[in-house]
Structure formats: C-alpha cells, structure tokens
Design a protein around this motif. Structure first.
Motif, PDB file in Angstrom:
ATOM      1  N   ASN A  77       0.829  -1.213   0.000  1.00  0.00           N
ATOM      2  CA  ASN A  77       0.000   0.000   0.000  1.00  0.00           C
ATOM      3  C   ASN A  77       0.867   1.269   0.000  1.00  0.00           C
ATOM      4  OD1 ASN A  77      -2.431  -1.414   0.022  1.00  0.00           O
ATOM      5  ND2 ASN A  77      -2.445  -1.596   2.264  1.00  0.00           N
ATOM      6  N   GLN A  78       1.986   1.258   0.723  1.00  0.00           N
ATOM      7  CA  GLN A  78       2.874   2.412   0.731  1.00  0.00           C
ATOM      8  C   GLN A  78       3.450   2.674  -0.661  1.00  0.00           C
ATOM      9  OE1 GLN A  78       5.601   1.166   3.846  1.00  0.00           O
ATOM     10  NE2 GLN A  78       4.745   2.681   5.266  1.00  0.00           N
ATOM     11  N   LEU A  79       3.905   1.624  -1.309  1.00  0.00           N
ATOM     12  CA  LEU A  79       4.470   1.793  -2.646  1.00  0.00           C
ATOM     13  C   LEU A  79       3.409   2.232  -3.648  1.00  0.00           C
ATOM     14  CD1 LEU A  79       6.884  -1.286  -2.858  1.00  0.00           C
ATOM     15  CD2 LEU A  79       7.414   1.073  -2.211  1.00  0.00           C
ATOM     16  N   GLU A  80       2.230   1.650  -3.537  1.00  0.00           N
ATOM     17  CA  GLU A  80       1.179   1.996  -4.489  1.00  0.00           C
ATOM     18  C   GLU A  80       0.704   3.433  -4.289  1.00  0.00           C
ATOM     19  OE1 GLU A  80      -3.092   0.170  -6.108  1.00  0.00           O
ATOM     20  OE2 GLU A  80      -2.033  -0.764  -4.424  1.00  0.00           O
ATOM     21  N   SER A  81       0.574   3.864  -3.038  1.00  0.00           N
ATOM     22  CA  SER A  81       0.155   5.243  -2.784  1.00  0.00           C
ATOM     23  C   SER A  81       1.202   6.235  -3.296  1.00  0.00           C
ATOM     24  CB  SER A  81      -0.078   5.450  -1.294  1.00  0.00           C
ATOM     25  OG  SER A  81       1.127   5.255  -0.568  1.00  0.00           O
ATOM     26  N   HIS A  82       2.476   5.881  -3.149  1.00  0.00           N
ATOM     27  CA  HIS A  82       3.524   6.772  -3.661  1.00  0.00           C
ATOM     28  C   HIS A  82       3.498   6.803  -5.195  1.00  0.00           C
ATOM     29  CE1 HIS A  82       7.202   9.063  -3.616  1.00  0.00           C
ATOM     30  NE2 HIS A  82       7.796   8.185  -4.407  1.00  0.00           N
ATOM     31  N   VAL A  89       8.836   5.028  -7.588  1.00  0.00           N
ATOM     32  CA  VAL A  89       8.906   3.992  -6.552  1.00  0.00           C
ATOM     33  C   VAL A  89      10.261   3.298  -6.579  1.00  0.00           C
ATOM     34  CG1 VAL A  89       7.869   1.853  -5.724  1.00  0.00           C
ATOM     35  CG2 VAL A  89       6.416   3.679  -6.626  1.00  0.00           C
ATOM     36  N   ASP A  90      10.743   2.967  -7.748  1.00  0.00           N
ATOM     37  CA  ASP A  90      12.001   2.232  -7.848  1.00  0.00           C
ATOM     38  C   ASP A  90      13.160   3.056  -7.286  1.00  0.00           C
ATOM     39  OD1 ASP A  90      13.225  -0.271  -8.983  1.00  0.00           O
ATOM     40  OD2 ASP A  90      14.410   1.227 -10.065  1.00  0.00           O
ATOM     41  N   ARG A  91      13.184   4.358  -7.559  1.00  0.00           N
ATOM     42  CA  ARG A  91      14.271   5.195  -7.055  1.00  0.00           C
ATOM     43  C   ARG A  91      14.201   5.327  -5.537  1.00  0.00           C
ATOM     44  NH1 ARG A  91      14.661  10.634 -10.159  1.00  0.00           N
ATOM     45  NH2 ARG A  91      12.653  10.940  -9.144  1.00  0.00           N
ATOM     46  N   VAL A  92      13.000   5.417  -4.989  1.00  0.00           N
ATOM     47  CA  VAL A  92      12.859   5.527  -3.538  1.00  0.00           C
ATOM     48  C   VAL A  92      13.341   4.255  -2.856  1.00  0.00           C
ATOM     49  CG1 VAL A  92      11.169   5.707  -1.671  1.00  0.00           C
ATOM     50  CG2 VAL A  92      11.010   7.225  -3.636  1.00  0.00           C
ATOM     51  N   VAL A  93      12.998   3.118  -3.417  1.00  0.00           N
ATOM     52  CA  VAL A  93      13.444   1.851  -2.814  1.00  0.00           C
ATOM     53  C   VAL A  93      14.958   1.721  -2.908  1.00  0.00           C
ATOM     54  CG1 VAL A  93      13.316  -0.663  -3.023  1.00  0.00           C
ATOM     55  CG2 VAL A  93      11.230   0.704  -3.190  1.00  0.00           C
ATOM     56  N   ASP A 115      11.314  12.642  -2.679  1.00  0.00           N
ATOM     57  CA  ASP A 115      11.099  12.315  -4.091  1.00  0.00           C
ATOM     58  C   ASP A 115       9.964  13.144  -4.675  1.00  0.00           C
ATOM     59  OD1 ASP A 115      11.651  10.460  -6.411  1.00  0.00           O
ATOM     60  OD2 ASP A 115       9.537  10.013  -6.060  1.00  0.00           O
ATOM     61  N   LEU A 116       8.872  13.307  -3.920  1.00  0.00           N
ATOM     62  CA  LEU A 116       7.750  14.100  -4.416  1.00  0.00           C
ATOM     63  C   LEU A 116       8.089  15.589  -4.481  1.00  0.00           C
ATOM     64  CD1 LEU A 116       4.741  12.383  -2.579  1.00  0.00           C
ATOM     65  CD2 LEU A 116       5.417  12.154  -4.976  1.00  0.00           C
ATOM     66  N   ALA A 117       9.074  16.028  -3.706  1.00  0.00           N
ATOM     67  CA  ALA A 117       9.504  17.426  -3.751  1.00  0.00           C
ATOM     68  C   ALA A 117      10.321  17.745  -4.995  1.00  0.00           C
ATOM     69  CB  ALA A 117      10.309  17.776  -2.504  1.00  0.00           C
ATOM     70  N   GLY A 118      10.645  16.731  -5.782  1.00  0.00           N
ATOM     71  CA  GLY A 118      11.382  16.966  -7.020  1.00  0.00           C
ATOM     72  C   GLY A 118      12.872  16.747  -6.905  1.00  0.00           C
ATOM     73  N   ARG A 119      13.350  16.263  -5.784  1.00  0.00           N
ATOM     74  CA  ARG A 119      14.781  16.008  -5.619  1.00  0.00           C
ATOM     75  C   ARG A 119      15.074  14.525  -5.834  1.00  0.00           C
ATOM     76  NH1 ARG A 119      17.565  20.256  -3.275  1.00  0.00           N
ATOM     77  NH2 ARG A 119      16.287  21.883  -2.288  1.00  0.00           N
ATOM     78  N   ASP A 120      16.286  14.264  -6.257  1.00  0.00           N
ATOM     79  CA  ASP A 120      16.726  12.893  -6.476  1.00  0.00           C
ATOM     80  C   ASP A 120      17.184  12.328  -5.137  1.00  0.00           C
ATOM     81  OD1 ASP A 120      17.766  10.487  -7.276  1.00  0.00           O
ATOM     82  OD2 ASP A 120      18.764  11.296  -9.062  1.00  0.00           O
ATOM     83  N   VAL A 121      16.327  11.517  -4.508  1.00  0.00           N
ATOM     84  CA  VAL A 121      16.638  11.019  -3.176  1.00  0.00           C
ATOM     85  C   VAL A 121      17.808  10.041  -3.207  1.00  0.00           C
ATOM     86  CG1 VAL A 121      14.892   9.196  -3.363  1.00  0.00           C
ATOM     87  CG2 VAL A 121      15.640   9.966  -1.107  1.00  0.00           C
TER      88      VAL A 121
END
Length: 332
Positions: A77-82, A89-93, A115-121
């Motif tokens: 659910n966390q991945l799907e909501s993101h 999702v792949d970059r966050v993981v 990631d949602l702020a536009g930065r490369d995490v």
C-alpha cells in the motif's frame, strides 16, 4: 454433420484461446509467481485491483521484491500510494536500500517526501556517503588599495537528508560563497595580504555559517585559484579626473558664452547710444533755425560759428596728416 461439429470445436478452441489471452494479459500470473518465489505475499486479486486502479503491477512488485530481499519493512500500500502520487517507486526503494547499507536513518515517509519534492533522493543518499565538490565561478573582488582580486574556490558539501525538503540548492551555496569571498577580500588592506594568505578567505567564509537553510553541509572551502585583475582604484581616479575636466570645460564654456553675450549686449548699447547722439545732433539744426526765426541768434553769430567749425575741421585735418607722416617714418 461431421463438418459442422469440427467447425464448432474449432470455434470453441479459438474462443478459449482468446479468453485465456485476455485473462493472462489482464491478470499478471507470472509476476504473481515471481513474487511468491521471492517470499513476497501479494494476492492475485491485489494485482487485478492494481490493474483496475491503472497501476502497473510490475512497478510495485519488482521494487517490493528488492525491498523484501534487503529486509526493509515496506508494504504494498505504501508503494502503491507513492506511485499514485506521481513518485518514482524504484528510485525511492533504491535510496532506502543505499541508506540502510550506509547506516543512514531514512524512513520511507521522508524518502517519499523528498522524491515528491522533485529532488533525487538516491543522489542525495549517495552524496551523503560520498561528498560532492562544487567549483564556484571566478569571483571578482576589490581590496582596500583598489586592486582587483579574482578568486575561484572549490567547496566540498555533503547532503543533509533532514533538510532536503525545503532546503536551498547548490545555486544558493555558490551565491553565499561568492558573497563571503567579496566580503573577505574587501576587508583586506592590500591585495598582497590575499595573495600571501589565501586561507584567510576560507576561514572567514566558513565562520559565517553559509550552509544554514540549505540542503547541504559545507565540509571545507579550498581556494583553487587567485589572480590579480585591474587597478580599479586608479581607473576610478582617472574617470573622476576626466569627469572633473569635463565639468571644468563646461563651466569655462558657460563663462565664455556669458562673456560673448555680454559683449554683444555692450555693442548693442553702443549702437543705441550712437543712435541717441545722431538723434540729438539732428535737433541742433532745428534749434538753430528756431533761434534764427525768433531772433535769438543773429546772422553774424551763425557765420562766426561756421567759421569756428571750419577752423576746427582744418586743424583736425592737419593733426591727422602729421600723425600719418609720423607713422610712415616709423614704418620706414
């Protein structure tokens, strides 16, 4: 009859193939089997529901498998909501796995927010492990003695995970470093002090806390290049002298124009006075004729006056002739 039965069987087989193709294209059976083989428990109906929500199941299941293998406590659910929020999702993981390996505390919510702020995490985590070197452009500053000093610096920064959301970027860091360099060079008495002790700039700039409010932590500031530019003080003095000269010329031209105007005014006044003299002289014959008519002036008096005028004119002519002869002798 047998021909109809064969055609009917072929139609049933074709219909079954079409139905199975549609079923397997809509229901990712192979992805579900891969998840089960990796130890990730994802229901087949969950994958179908992803299709209905227009979520690509592979974008969720494959990162979930990587997170499970890395031991990260992340749910579907966390991945799907993101993913539905527009995140990668792949970059966050990958960033979470890198942070775990580097022993950097990074929860999923913070990584998703970055990631949602536009930065490369992922790049931020890598920069936290391996600091980045930022080279500033050539900064021009002027010492107190008027000599221009050009400085280029290399800034070693490390990403601050906690300040990535809302923190300023590299442009702000470079601008603050440039401001610190200008202030440090401008406070030096001579340019020789900067050339002899370039580390003075580094110490002064580091002491200002320029990384406040940014997404980075400044580790060191190294002066890479120091060059001498123009003599700004002499150039400004030259320009000031040139400006003073132009002002003086303008004032002199103004005085000359006033003198010319005054001269023309005096000439006009001379002409005016001459006109008055001529006007007064024209009144003399009228007065004399009036005196003759009234008997105030006799004929003999008039003749004596004429003789006096003629004698005066003759004497003036003799005087002019003598003056002319003397000038001719002097010239010879």
């Amino acid at each position: 009859m047998e021909e109809y039965s064969i055609i009917f069987v072929l139609l049933i087989v074709a219909l079954a193939v079409i139905v199975l193709s549609l079923f397997f294209s809509f229901v990712p059976i192979m992805l579900w089997i891969s998840a089960l083989a990796s130890g990730v428990r994802v229901g087949i109906f969950t994958l179908v529901a992803m299709r209905l929500r227009r979520v690509i199941p592979s974008r969720i299941v494959n990162p979930m498998i990587k997170a499970h293998k890395a031991g990260l406590p992340i749910t579907v659910n966390q991945l799907e909501s993101h993913y539905l929020a527009g995140g990668n999702v792949d970059r966050v993981v990958n960033a979470l796995i890198a942070a775990q390996r580097a022993q950097i505390p990074l929860p999923f919510e913070r990584a998703a927010a970055i990631d949602l702020a536009g930065r490369d995490v992922l790049q931020a985590v890598q920069m936290s492990v391996n600091p980045k070197v930022i080279e500033t452009p050539m900064v021009s500053a002027v010492a107190k003695d008027g000599i221009e000093v050009k400085v280029r610096a290399r800034v070693t920064v490390r990403a601050d995970i906690d300040r990535l959301v809302g923190g300023a970027g590299e442009e702000t860091v470079i601008a603050r470093i440039g401001e610190g360099i200008v202030t440090s060079v401008g406070s030096s008495d001579t340019h020789k002090q900067v050339l002899e002790n370039p580390d003075m700039i580094s110490r002064t700039v580091l002491g200002k806390g320029l990384d406040a409010g940014t997404a980075f932590q400044i580790l060191s500031i190294d002066i890479a290049d120091v060059d001498i530019g123009k003599n700004i003080g002499a150039h400004l003095q030259t320009e000031q002298a040139e400006a003073d000269k132009r002002i003086a010329q303008a004032k002199a031209e103004e005085r000359r124009a006033m003198a010319v105007a005054q001269e023309q005014e005096m000439k006009a006044r001379v002409v005016e006075m001459r006109a008055r003299v001529v006007e007064s002289e024209s009144q003399v014959p009228l007065a004399m004729s009036e005196a003759l008519r009234e008997g105030k002036l006799g004929v003999m008096d008039y003749m004596n006056m004429k003789n006096i005028d003629a004698d005066t004119e003759m004497r003036s002519s003799f005087g002019k002739m003598g003056h002319t002869d003397k000038n001719d002798k002097d010239s010879i």
